[in-house]
Enzyme design. Sequence first.
Site, short mmCIF file in Angstrom:
data_model
loop_
_atom_site.label_atom_id
_atom_site.label_comp_id
_atom_site.label_asym_id
_atom_site.label_seq_id
_atom_site.Cartn_x
_atom_site.Cartn_y
_atom_site.Cartn_z
N ASP A 1 3.95 -4.31 -5.86
CA ASP A 1 4.47 -5.61 -5.42
C ASP A 1 6.00 -5.59 -5.38
O ASP A 1 6.62 -6.08 -4.42
CB ASP A 1 4.01 -6.72 -6.37
CG ASP A 1 2.56 -7.12 -6.14
OD1 ASP A 1 1.98 -6.70 -5.12
OD2 ASP A 1 2.01 -7.86 -6.98
N GLU B 1 0.82 -1.21 0.00
CA GLU B 1 0.00 0.00 0.00
C GLU B 1 0.86 1.27 0.00
O GLU B 1 0.54 2.25 -0.67
CB GLU B 1 -0.94 0.00 1.21
CG GLU B 1 -1.95 -1.14 1.23
CD GLU B 1 -2.82 -1.16 -0.01
OE1 GLU B 1 -3.22 -0.08 -0.49
OE2 GLU B 1 -3.09 -2.26 -0.53
#
Length: 416
Positions: free
Chosen positions: A363, A280
């Site tokens: 990621d 995030e």
Amino acid sequence: MEKTVVITVLMLIFGKLCWESFLSWLNMQEARRRQKAPPLEILEVMDQKTYQKSVDYSLAKERLGLFNGVYEVLVLILILFSGVLPWLYSLFSGPGSEISILREAAFMIAALILISLPGVPLEYYNRFNLEERFGFNRSTVRLWVTDKFKGLVISLVLGMPVLCLIIFLVMNLGDLWWLWAFLALFIFQLIMMVLYPMIILPWFNKLTPLPQGELRQRLMNLADRTGFKARTIQVMDGSKRSGHSNAFFTGFGRFRRIVLFDTLIDQMKEDELEAVLAHEIGHYKKGHVPRMLAVSALMSLAGLWILAWLVSVPWFIQAFGFDHELSGPGPGLLLFGLLFGAVSFWLSPALAQLSRKHEYESDRFAARHVGPDPMVRALRKLSRENLSNLTPHPLYSGFYYSHPTLFERERAIAGQ
């Protein structure tokens, strides 16, 4: 010209329905084919029983989606061509009444409420039958009804002033009203990004700071070393409505915040939660929020330009039974809102591709800061706990999925 409008609208509506149905059919066929011989990599993520449940869940959602698509099209066609909208408009414009901002806005609000009513039974079925059957629903009928009522109140409180402002701009600022409307809507969107987690979200969920302890310290250390400087990490009681788990990032600048579902905290180990938080934070550090905001702004600008043209020509609303000479901007604004989805739907692949690109970048950011292993384990656990479809048809996922599939993400992490 009115006949051409009707034919074009029907082609757009049924074209969208046919393509949606075709993609759903492909996805269901792919799920059934894989069900008989699941790839070995799937059994590394979930056992055979859980995989079977995930397939059943995916098939149930697709079947409901197919029915819902046909149902929504039938309702939309009935609303558009039965004459109910001109009749409703006449109730707000009695003999001799003048066109007014409040009248136009009230008509639009009433029409939107009326149009939403046929969808309520399907929402109920999805929550208390489908989600209940697979163990995800934790809501009650009372809570569900309360949520619907709160949503209606918020929509009226926020929607009515915005509608009145747009109608005022249409009626008073000439041919370039759409530029001022874009500016107003963009500012409103920025304000809502700040106010939503502070004012609106607490109406539905309880948000509490992550308690002091090893987990909080670990996550705050991560925020510090990645330059996020989080004021707080909040936990949302998502478990009172659903067993699904998630995390999300909202706001910008000093108002930014990360929210973790309580279900996510219950399901994951500390290093896995650290990986989720790092992902995030990656969205923030990579500038994904302003980038998506810019894309949304461009789409809004283009949509408002098209809307300005449509409300200026008589044949658009006359094709649906309205009298252009006796109508204000309300019917044109409403009809555009109802039909815009049939056009913007075809932009889904481009928007999904951009979103997937952002997910890959986040990621990689997370894998660099917490290691690839916790990130992969977190992704696998999310897929398992949410009964995600691990083998969607490539055309289906390419058109719809805002996130890459689990195995696409794993391969990208391993190859960075």
